[in-house]
Design an enzyme around this catalytic site. Structure first.
Site, PDB file in Angstrom:
ATOM      1  N   GLY A 115       0.829  -1.197   0.000  1.00  0.00           N
ATOM      2  CA  GLY A 115       0.000   0.000   0.000  1.00  0.00           C
ATOM      3  C   GLY A 115       0.861   1.243   0.000  1.00  0.00           C
ATOM      4  O   GLY A 115       2.031   1.203   0.384  1.00  0.00           O
ATOM      5  N   CYS A 116       0.284   2.362  -0.408  1.00  0.00           N
ATOM      6  CA  CYS A 116       1.073   3.599  -0.522  1.00  0.00           C
ATOM      7  C   CYS A 116       1.510   4.115   0.846  1.00  0.00           C
ATOM      8  O   CYS A 116       2.701   4.338   1.086  1.00  0.00           O
ATOM      9  CB  CYS A 116       0.298   4.655  -1.302  1.00  0.00           C
ATOM     10  SG  CYS A 116      -1.391   4.951  -0.714  1.00  0.00           S
ATOM     11  N   TYR A 117       0.557   4.305   1.773  1.00  0.00           N
ATOM     12  CA  TYR A 117       0.948   4.727   3.122  1.00  0.00           C
ATOM     13  C   TYR A 117       1.880   3.688   3.750  1.00  0.00           C
ATOM     14  O   TYR A 117       2.842   4.032   4.441  1.00  0.00           O
ATOM     15  CB  TYR A 117      -0.276   4.886   4.016  1.00  0.00           C
ATOM     16  CG  TYR A 117      -1.136   6.085   3.756  1.00  0.00           C
ATOM     17  CD1 TYR A 117      -0.628   7.374   3.814  1.00  0.00           C
ATOM     18  CD2 TYR A 117      -2.495   5.933   3.493  1.00  0.00           C
ATOM     19  CE1 TYR A 117      -1.436   8.481   3.602  1.00  0.00           C
ATOM     20  CE2 TYR A 117      -3.316   7.027   3.287  1.00  0.00           C
ATOM     21  CZ  TYR A 117      -2.782   8.298   3.339  1.00  0.00           C
ATOM     22  OH  TYR A 117      -3.589   9.390   3.137  1.00  0.00           O
TER      23      TYR A 117
END
Length: 301
Positions: A115-117
């Site tokens: 995921g990005c975060y």
């Protein structure tokens, strides 16, 4: 021979950017479905039967369905959704996490894109936990802000509409879907408090880890990060700047880490900056694809 790649969900934000990164590469041949049949199960299975690698840019349930749809086929998968990031049998697609992870990706059949975060949080925390500078059960908080493209079509439409807010916090109930992978891939045993936010700009991301030093030193935090990412092509430790701009790495697959603070006042903030659609999504998928097919890791990036 060119590797045949099918992007299931190529009309979405991540899928479009993956296609752009692969377009024109002589070592890649894109397998595509007629747009009118992109949700047709038979057409998608036929595409996966032809492809050597399928990249899933779909909601979680649809990603699981896509894997099930390909049962009996030899196609390999890169899943950009949340569906398989802590699932058994799936290799986590953050090559910089560890030497073992990097070694596993080329031969893996199932690779889960981070995921990005989570990419920013894990990039900060995994080396610090491994070095003993952050305890696995330490009370921690993570603050983050992302461009609105990370929220998909509905959020893009909302934030591009007249009267949209300049900035808002969300998921403050501590149920954000990236928390399980952050804990699983860093070794944390205590759930961190996570406070994400969205700004009215398209892409770019910043993740922050505030720390009470409690006897730790700024130099030691930086040294642990530098040692972990020594020689990395896409993750670098940089000097702290007076301002950290979340859009600074847009359009790249880079991730930059910096350590801010002062030993004398006992506080620090470790910051990660990345493009939520680059190293946080489509760039990471292309990097994993390159490793899986034996191409230059930076091809198309």
């Amino acid at each position: 021979m060119a590797t045949k790649v099918f992007i299931d969900g190529e009309a979405g934000t991540t899928g479009l950017q993956i296609r752009e990164r692969l377009a024109g590469r002589e070592d890649i041949a894109l397998v595509q479905v007629d747009p009118a049949r992109r949700k047709d199960a038979d057409a998608r299975r036929a595409a996966m039967a032809e492809a050597e690698v399928a990249i899933l840019c779909l909601p979680d349930a649809a990603a699981r369905d896509s894997v099930a749809l390909a049962e009996g086929l030899p196609v390999r998968f890169i899943d950009a959704s949340t569906a398989h990031r802590v699932a058994d049998g799936w290799t986590y697609g953050f090559p910089e996490l560890s030497a073992e992870t990097r070694a596993a990706i080329p031969g893996a059949r199932f690779v889960a894109n981070p995921g990005c975060y989570a990419t920013g949080a894990i990039a900060i925390l995994a080396p610090l936990v491994a070095a003993g500078l952050v305890a696995a059960d330490e009370p921690l908080s993570l603050n983050a802000v992302s461009g609105y493209t990370g929220g998909g079509k509905e959020m893009i439409a909302e934030m591009e509409a007249e009267g949209a807010p300049a900035h808002f916090a969300y998921a403050l109930g501590q149920g954000h879907k990236h928390l399980p992978e952050i804990m699983a891939r860093t070794g944390l045993t205590r759930r961190p408090v996570f406070a994400p936010a969205v700004g009215r700009y398209a892409q770019g991301m910043m993740v922050q880890l505030p720390l009470q030093l409690g006897g730790r030193r700024i130099a030691d935090l930086r040294a642990a990060l530098e040692a972990h990412y020594a020689g990395s092509r896409f993750v670098q430790v940089v000097d702290p700047a007076p301002r950290v701009v979340p859009t600074a790495l847009n359009g790249t697959n880079q991730l930059e880490l910096s350590v801010h603070g002062d030993d004398a006042n006992g506080c620090a903030v470790v910051v990660a900056v990345l493009d939520n659609l680059g190293k946080g999504a489509s760039g990471a998928a292309v990097q994993n694809l390159n490793l899986m097919i034996g191409a230059d890791e930076a091809a198309g990036l």
